[in-house]
Design an enzyme around this catalytic site. Structure first.
Site, mmCIF file in Angstrom:
data_model
loop_
_atom_site.group_PDB
_atom_site.id
_atom_site.type_symbol
_atom_site.label_atom_id
_atom_site.label_comp_id
_atom_site.label_asym_id
_atom_site.label_seq_id
_atom_site.Cartn_x
_atom_site.Cartn_y
_atom_site.Cartn_z
ATOM 1 N N TRP A 198 0.830 -1.207 0.000
ATOM 2 C CA TRP A 198 0.000 0.000 0.000
ATOM 3 C C TRP A 198 0.860 1.250 0.000
ATOM 4 O O TRP A 198 0.554 2.226 -0.682
ATOM 5 C CB TRP A 198 -1.032 -0.021 1.124
ATOM 6 C CG TRP A 198 -2.073 -1.053 0.819
ATOM 7 C CD1 TRP A 198 -2.260 -2.243 1.458
ATOM 8 C CD2 TRP A 198 -3.017 -1.042 -0.272
ATOM 9 N NE1 TRP A 198 -3.261 -2.962 0.850
ATOM 10 C CE2 TRP A 198 -3.738 -2.249 -0.213
ATOM 11 C CE3 TRP A 198 -3.311 -0.142 -1.292
ATOM 12 C CZ2 TRP A 198 -4.753 -2.573 -1.133
ATOM 13 C CZ3 TRP A 198 -4.314 -0.458 -2.207
ATOM 14 C CH2 TRP A 198 -5.016 -1.653 -2.122
ATOM 15 N N ASP B 5 -1.908 6.779 6.061
ATOM 16 C CA ASP B 5 -3.007 5.959 5.525
ATOM 17 C C ASP B 5 -3.446 4.973 6.608
ATOM 18 O O ASP B 5 -2.858 3.901 6.762
ATOM 19 C CB ASP B 5 -2.507 5.223 4.275
ATOM 20 C CG ASP B 5 -3.528 4.241 3.730
ATOM 21 O OD1 ASP B 5 -4.642 4.158 4.283
ATOM 22 O OD2 ASP B 5 -3.195 3.546 2.747
ATOM 23 N N LYS C 298 -13.196 -1.273 6.441
ATOM 24 C CA LYS C 298 -12.585 -2.234 7.365
ATOM 25 C C LYS C 298 -13.122 -2.003 8.776
ATOM 26 O O LYS C 298 -13.839 -2.835 9.321
ATOM 27 C CB LYS C 298 -11.074 -2.140 7.296
ATOM 28 C CG LYS C 298 -10.551 -2.480 5.892
ATOM 29 C CD LYS C 298 -9.278 -1.757 5.585
ATOM 30 C CE LYS C 298 -8.928 -1.727 4.115
ATOM 31 N NZ LYS C 298 -8.874 -2.996 3.417
#
Ligand code: PMP
Length: 358
Positions: free
Chosen positions: A100, A170, A194
Site C-alpha cells: 500500500w 493511511d 474495514k
C-alpha cells in the site's frame, strides 16, 4: 446464518449495527430509507453532523482539524494528497513498508513532486518497520507519508514517527483499533470498509493549516479546501456510508471506546500469533515488533495443503481466509467487529488441522 468472516475489506460489520440498519431500512425518518432522502435535508445533515461528532469524540480530534467524508477510496487520496499539498519543485518523503505504501509512492510520483523514499524495508521483504529515530527526513520536505498498517503484509507500526514535516498517514486498516494522538498528524485518511462501515466512504482528517494550498488544477471533488468549505457536500456524498459510520461509531462507544477496542484487539492478536508460533506448523513471517493487530498472514508448511485448509475452514464457518492474491498463503483479518470468539474458533480449527496434517 452468520459466519466468521476474516475478509480484509469490505469486512465484518458488527451484527447490532446491521440489525439496526435493517430495522431502519425501509422507514428511517418518516416513510423513507436513509438512501432516499436528500443529503441537504435536515435529517441527513443532522445524521452526518452526528457521525462527525462521534468520530471527533472517539478519536479526540482537536478543533483545528477538519473531518471530510469523501468518495474514491483511499486510492483516490493517494493522488489527492500531492494535489492538495505540493507545488512545483516540492519534495515529499515516504516510508515504503509494503504494497500500500508503494501504491501511494507511485501516485505521488505521477502527480509531480520529487519523491524521496527515505525508508524502504525491501531487505526484509517488507516484514519489518524502521526503528524509531533511524531515519532522516529531507530538509524542506512537504510531508512524510507512511502506512501505519500494511493490510497485505500484516505489518504495523507500534509507534508514531517523530519528524519535522507533517505526517500524512493511511490509516485505512487500523483506524479506530486503538487510541490515537491525532495532534501528531497533518493528515489521517482511510477507506471505511474495514473498521468504519461499508465501502464507498473515505474519511480524511486534515489540520487547518494544510488547507488552502491545493494546486489550481486540482479537480474540485479532490480539493480538501473546497470540500471543507462545503461540509463535504460539494456534490452528493455517500449518504448510506455516512449513516452506517454513525451506527458503527455508536457501537464502538457502547463497547467502551478506543481503549476497550485496543484491549480486545490486542487479546485477539496475541492469541492468534501465539497459536501460530506454538504450532510448529504455521508460520507468520513478520518481525515480532511489527506484527499487525488487524491483519494476520500465515502460511502452511506445504502450499499443496492450502485448498484443503480453506475448504475445511469454510465448512467450519470460517470464511475469507485466503491470503492476498499477490502473496498467497492465508490471512486472517480481525478488525474491531471480529469478536474473540471468532478468533478462538479459528484457532481451534487451525489446531485440529495441524494435528491431522502435521
Ligand atoms: N490503503 C490500505 C492500507 C488498504 O488496505 C487499502 C485497501 N485494502 C487501500 C489503501 C485502498 O483502499 P480503497 O480500496 O478504498 O481505495
Amino acid at each position: 446464518m452468520r459466519v466468521w468472516n476474516f475478509a480484509a475489506g469490505p469486512a465484518m460489520i458488527p451484527l447490532p449495527v446491521l440489525e439496526r440498519a435493517q430495522a431502519e431500512l425501509v422507514d428511517w425518518r418518516g416513510g423513507m430509507s436513509v438512501m432516499e432522502v436528500s443529503h441537504r435535508g435536515k435529517d441527513f445533515v443532522a445524521c452526518a453532523a452526528q457521525a462527525e461528532a462521534s468520530l471527533r469524540q472517539l478519536l479526540g480530534i482537536p478543533d483545528n482539524y477538519r473531518v471530510l467524508f469523501l468518495q474514491g477510496g483511499a486510492s483516490g487520496q493517494f493522488d489527492a494528497i500531492p494535489l492538495n499539498l505540493t507545488g512545483p519543485g516540492d519534495t515529499v518523503d515516504f516510508f515504503n513498508t509494503g504494497q500500500w505504501s508503494s501504491k501511494a509512492v507511485a501516485a505521488s510520483k505521477r502527480q509531480g513532486p520529487e519523491v524521496n523514499v527515505i525508508v524502504d524495508e525491501a531487505a526484509s521483504k517488507y516484514t519489518t518497520v524502521p526503528e524509531p529515530g533511524s531515519f532522516q527526513t529531507t530538509p524542506g520536505a512537504r510531508y512524510l507519508h507512511y502506512t501505519p498498517n500494511e493490510t497485505i503484509g500484516g505489518v504495523e507500526f507500534g509507534y508514531v514517527p517523530q519528524v519535522d514535516p507533517p505526517l500524512v498517514a493511511d490509516f485505512s486498516s487500523t483506524i479506530l483499533s486503538r487510541p490515537l494522538d491525532v495532534s501528531r498528524f497533518g493528515v489521517i485518511y482511510g477507506g471505511a470498509q474495514k473498521n468504519m462501515g461499508p465501502a464507498g466512504l473515505v474519511v480524511v482528517i486534515v489540520r487547518d493549516d494544510l488547507l488552502g494550498q491545493a494546486r489550481p488544477d486540482t479537480p474540485e471533488i479532490w480539493n480538501w479546501t473546497v470540500q471543507a468549505k462545503n461540509d463535504s457536500m460539494l456534490n452528493t456524498p455517500p449518504t448510506f456510508g455516512i449513516y452506517m459510520l454513525g451506527l458503527v461509531l455508536d457501537w464502538v462507544k457502547e463497547q467502551g471506546g478506543l481503549p476497550a477496542m485496543a484491549a480486545r484487539n490486542q487479546a485477539k492478536a496475541e492469541a492468534l500469533y501465539a497459536a501460530i508460533d506454538q504450532s510448529g506448523f504455521y508460520t507468520n513471517p513478520v518481525a515480532p515488533n511489527a506484527r499487525s493487530w488487524m491483519n494476520v498472514p500465515f502460511i502452511l508448511p506445504d502450499p499443496a495443503l492450502d485448498a484443503t485448509f480453506l475448504a475445511g475452514a469454510e465448512q467450519a464457518g470460517l470464511t475469507n481466509l485466503q491470503g492476498h492474491r499477490s502473496v498467497g498463503g492465508m490471512r486472517a483479518s480481525i478488525y474491531n467487529a471480529m469478536p474473540l470468539d471468532g478468533v478462538r474458533a479459528l484457532i481451534e480449527y487451525m489446531t485440529d488441522f495441524a494435528a491431522d496434517h502435521g
